[in-house]
Design a protein around this motif. Structure first.
Motif, PDB file in Angstrom:
ATOM      1  N   THR A 292      -5.003  20.339  -1.205  1.00 39.66           N
ATOM      2  CA  THR A 292      -3.884  20.337  -0.346  1.00 39.66           C
ATOM      3  C   THR A 292      -2.691  20.519  -0.920  1.00 39.66           C
ATOM      4  OG1 THR A 292      -5.164  18.890   1.131  1.00 39.66           O
ATOM      5  CG2 THR A 292      -2.726  19.271   1.564  1.00 39.66           C
ATOM      6  N   GLY A 293      -2.054  21.722  -0.500  1.00 41.79           N
ATOM      7  CA  GLY A 293      -0.737  22.071  -1.192  1.00 41.79           C
ATOM      8  C   GLY A 293       0.536  21.473  -0.448  1.00 41.79           C
ATOM      9  N   ALA A 294       1.667  21.629  -0.893  1.00 39.10           N
ATOM     10  CA  ALA A 294       2.759  20.951  -0.486  1.00 39.10           C
ATOM     11  C   ALA A 294       2.947  21.324   1.203  1.00 39.10           C
ATOM     12  CB  ALA A 294       4.130  21.248  -1.065  1.00 39.10           C
ATOM     13  N   PHE A 295       2.880  22.361   1.613  1.00 34.88           N
ATOM     14  CA  PHE A 295       3.149  22.726   3.139  1.00 34.88           C
ATOM     15  C   PHE A 295       1.966  22.306   3.712  1.00 34.88           C
ATOM     16  CE2 PHE A 295       5.383  25.997   1.051  1.00 34.88           C
ATOM     17  CZ  PHE A 295       6.843  25.931   1.886  1.00 34.88           C
ATOM     18  N   GLY A 296       0.808  21.860   3.222  1.00 30.41           N
ATOM     19  CA  GLY A 296      -0.210  21.343   4.107  1.00 30.41           C
ATOM     20  C   GLY A 296       0.186  19.899   4.298  1.00 30.41           C
ATOM     21  N   ALA A 297       0.626  19.167   3.146  1.00 31.40           N
ATOM     22  CA  ALA A 297       0.754  17.863   3.584  1.00 31.40           C
ATOM     23  C   ALA A 297       1.996  17.473   4.469  1.00 31.40           C
ATOM     24  CB  ALA A 297       1.254  17.222   2.061  1.00 31.40           C
ATOM     25  N   MET A 298       2.931  18.428   4.525  1.00 30.25           N
ATOM     26  CA  MET A 298       4.148  18.360   5.178  1.00 30.25           C
ATOM     27  C   MET A 298       3.787  18.558   6.642  1.00 30.25           C
ATOM     28  SD  MET A 298       7.499  20.057   3.190  1.00 30.25           S
ATOM     29  CE  MET A 298       6.774  21.389   2.847  1.00 30.25           C
ATOM     30  N   VAL A 299       2.887  19.386   6.932  1.00 36.21           N
ATOM     31  CA  VAL A 299       2.523  19.413   8.069  1.00 36.21           C
ATOM     32  C   VAL A 299       1.660  18.438   8.781  1.00 36.21           C
ATOM     33  CG1 VAL A 299       0.693  21.115   9.481  1.00 36.21           C
ATOM     34  CG2 VAL A 299       2.382  22.212   8.325  1.00 36.21           C
ATOM     35  N   ALA A 300       0.904  17.736   7.865  1.00 36.07           N
ATOM     36  CA  ALA A 300       0.020  16.653   8.317  1.00 36.07           C
ATOM     37  C   ALA A 300       1.251  15.463   8.673  1.00 36.07           C
ATOM     38  CB  ALA A 300      -0.881  16.032   7.419  1.00 36.07           C
ATOM     39  N   VAL A 301       2.181  15.484   7.923  1.00 38.09           N
ATOM     40  CA  VAL A 301       3.043  14.528   8.542  1.00 38.09           C
ATOM     41  C   VAL A 301       3.879  14.873   9.733  1.00 38.09           C
ATOM     42  CG1 VAL A 301       5.144  13.369   7.656  1.00 38.09           C
ATOM     43  CG2 VAL A 301       3.371  13.678   5.997  1.00 38.09           C
ATOM     44  N   VAL A 302       4.187  15.844   9.828  1.00 36.64           N
ATOM     45  CA  VAL A 302       4.949  16.505  11.071  1.00 36.64           C
ATOM     46  C   VAL A 302       4.163  16.210  12.326  1.00 36.64           C
ATOM     47  CG1 VAL A 302       5.738  18.415  12.233  1.00 36.64           C
ATOM     48  CG2 VAL A 302       6.474  17.905   9.671  1.00 36.64           C
ATOM     49  N   ILE A 303       2.812  16.624  12.100  1.00 33.59           N
ATOM     50  CA  ILE A 303       1.932  16.482  13.530  1.00 33.59           C
ATOM     51  C   ILE A 303       1.561  15.040  13.957  1.00 33.59           C
ATOM     52  CG2 ILE A 303      -0.475  16.453  14.007  1.00 33.59           C
ATOM     53  CD1 ILE A 303      -0.641  19.207  12.781  1.00 33.59           C
ATOM     54  N   ILE A 304       1.270  14.071  12.849  1.00 27.33           N
ATOM     55  CA  ILE A 304       1.044  12.609  12.992  1.00 27.33           C
ATOM     56  C   ILE A 304       2.472  12.162  13.355  1.00 27.33           C
ATOM     57  CG2 ILE A 304       0.808  10.681  11.854  1.00 27.33           C
ATOM     58  CD1 ILE A 304      -1.274  11.964  10.038  1.00 27.33           C
ATOM     59  N   LEU A 305       3.629  12.362  12.808  1.00 31.00           N
ATOM     60  CA  LEU A 305       4.632  11.750  13.471  1.00 31.00           C
ATOM     61  C   LEU A 305       5.162  12.280  14.998  1.00 31.00           C
ATOM     62  CD1 LEU A 305       7.416  10.103  12.567  1.00 31.00           C
ATOM     63  CD2 LEU A 305       8.317  12.278  11.863  1.00 31.00           C
ATOM     64  N   LEU A 306       4.881  13.580  15.327  1.00 33.15           N
ATOM     65  CA  LEU A 306       5.237  14.031  16.485  1.00 33.15           C
ATOM     66  C   LEU A 306       4.525  13.314  17.683  1.00 33.15           C
ATOM     67  CD1 LEU A 306       5.976  17.959  16.033  1.00 33.15           C
ATOM     68  CD2 LEU A 306       7.542  15.925  16.730  1.00 33.15           C
ATOM     69  N   LYS A 307       3.104  13.396  17.164  1.00 31.07           N
ATOM     70  CA  LYS A 307       2.117  12.932  18.115  1.00 31.07           C
ATOM     71  C   LYS A 307       2.408  11.143  18.602  1.00 31.07           C
ATOM     72  CE  LYS A 307      -2.141  15.450  17.516  1.00 31.07           C
ATOM     73  NZ  LYS A 307      -3.595  15.441  17.088  1.00 31.07           N
ATOM     74  N   THR A 308       2.610  10.636  17.403  1.00 35.21           N
ATOM     75  CA  THR A 308       3.191   8.975  17.870  1.00 35.21           C
ATOM     76  C   THR A 308       4.359   8.801  18.336  1.00 35.21           C
ATOM     77  OG1 THR A 308       2.078   8.612  15.387  1.00 35.21           O
ATOM     78  CG2 THR A 308       3.435   7.075  16.307  1.00 35.21           C
ATOM     79  N   CYS A 309       5.429   9.628  18.049  1.00 35.10           N
ATOM     80  CA  CYS A 309       6.531   9.456  18.568  1.00 35.10           C
ATOM     81  C   CYS A 309       6.476   9.899  20.159  1.00 35.10           C
ATOM     82  CB  CYS A 309       7.658  10.570  18.042  1.00 35.10           C
ATOM     83  SG  CYS A 309       8.204   9.854  16.408  1.00 35.10           S
ATOM     84  N   ALA A 310       5.660  11.259  20.545  1.00 36.18           N
ATOM     85  CA  ALA A 310       5.752  11.498  21.938  1.00 36.18           C
ATOM     86  C   ALA A 310       4.791  10.460  22.530  1.00 36.18           C
ATOM     87  CB  ALA A 310       4.768  12.880  21.894  1.00 36.18           C
ATOM     88  N   LEU A 311       3.764   9.976  21.990  1.00 29.59           N
ATOM     89  CA  LEU A 311       3.151   8.921  22.775  1.00 29.59           C
ATOM     90  C   LEU A 311       3.892   7.804  23.405  1.00 29.59           C
ATOM     91  CD1 LEU A 311      -0.657   8.880  21.346  1.00 29.59           C
ATOM     92  CD2 LEU A 311       0.076   9.431  23.619  1.00 29.59           C
ATOM     93  N   THR A 312       4.613   7.349  22.124  1.00 36.58           N
ATOM     94  CA  THR A 312       5.604   6.158  22.526  1.00 36.58           C
ATOM     95  C   THR A 312       6.562   6.269  23.576  1.00 36.58           C
ATOM     96  OG1 THR A 312       5.545   5.760  19.937  1.00 36.58           O
ATOM     97  CG2 THR A 312       7.288   4.598  21.096  1.00 36.58           C
TER      98      THR A 312
END
Length: 252
Positions: A108-128
């Protein structure tokens, strides 16, 4: 015929989730992509029930949302998130000829790691931010995203001679395999409208918008790569889920 369909549906369950299936079934992995939206609806319903249970225990909304997102990843084995990460690493490469090579790399490269963080963050914030109708929104988000995956498999070329997603296109029946998931999603949406007629218009608007997001996600990756791979199928699922959850935070 019913037994054959059951074996195919259970094969889809084992492929798209981590849930075990009895070895007594003769699983049929051909054309399992047609069942992906159904698996999404079942997965989302399970998440919704867990969410409802946590709510009854008065678990705070943010903690409850984070638990649901973690379960979402766990129950799918990170299959789609891994694809979204690999797709991000590939699209970050400027040379189009090297993109598929980079996407095939297990590191996994840097962009892949950043995308994972963004997806998890957005899902959690949206569900909240989503308080009502989570029991409906979770299965529909998971269902529409996987319908977008089926649409991508059916409409766009597969870019690898061999790959983990290649067999999805083999033997696919169009438009029947697209219609199965769409019919199930329309049926669930209709049930939601029946049980909550006062919000019928907003439910229909969200359903149309969710369908549009699912279509555009597959189109985006085709435009960028000239087709799809197993990784972009996963990316379609993850990004569609994410944007649908974000959409549902908007009062309509």
């Amino acid at each position: 015929m019913l037994l054959l369909n059951l074996n195919s549906l259970l094969a889809a369950l084992t492929f798209y989730t981590c849930f075990p299936v009895s070895p007594n079934f003769q699983l049929d992995f051909s054309r399992i992509a047609r069942w992906a939206p159904v698996i999404g609806l079942l997965l989302g319903a399970g998440l919704g029930l867990v969410d409802l249970g946590l709510d009854s225990l008065h678990v705070p909304n943010l903690t409850r949302s984070a638990i649901v997102v973690v379960l979402w990843i766990w129950w799918t084995g990170g299959l789609h998130l891994d694809g979204a990460m690999d797709a991000a690493d590939g699209l970050a490469v400027q040379d189009p000829d090297r993109r598929l090579i980079v996407m095939s790399d297990s590191v996994t490269g840097a962009f892949g790691a950043m995308v994972a963080v963004v997806i998890i963050l957005l899902k959690t914030c949206a569900l909240t931010e989503i308080t009502p109708d989570r029991l409906w929104i979770l299965p529909l988000a998971a269902g529409w995203s996987r319908w977008g995956q089926v649409l991508s498999i059916a409409l766009y070329p597969y870019l690898k001679v061999q790959g983990k997603g290649a067999f999805h296109r083999q033997g696919m029946n169009i438009p029947q395999d697209i219609s199965i998931g769409l019919a199930c999603l329309v049926a669930v949406t209709s049930c939601q409208i029946y049980l909550n007629p006062a919000h019928g218009l907003s439910i229909v608007v969200r359903a149309i918008a969710s369908c549009g997001i699912a279509i555009l996600a597959g189109y985006y990756f085709d435009r960028r790569l000239g087709g799809h791979t197993g990784d972009t199928y996963g990316a379609v699922v993850e990004w569609t889920e994410t944007f649908i959850l974000c959409l549902c935070t908007i009062p309509i």
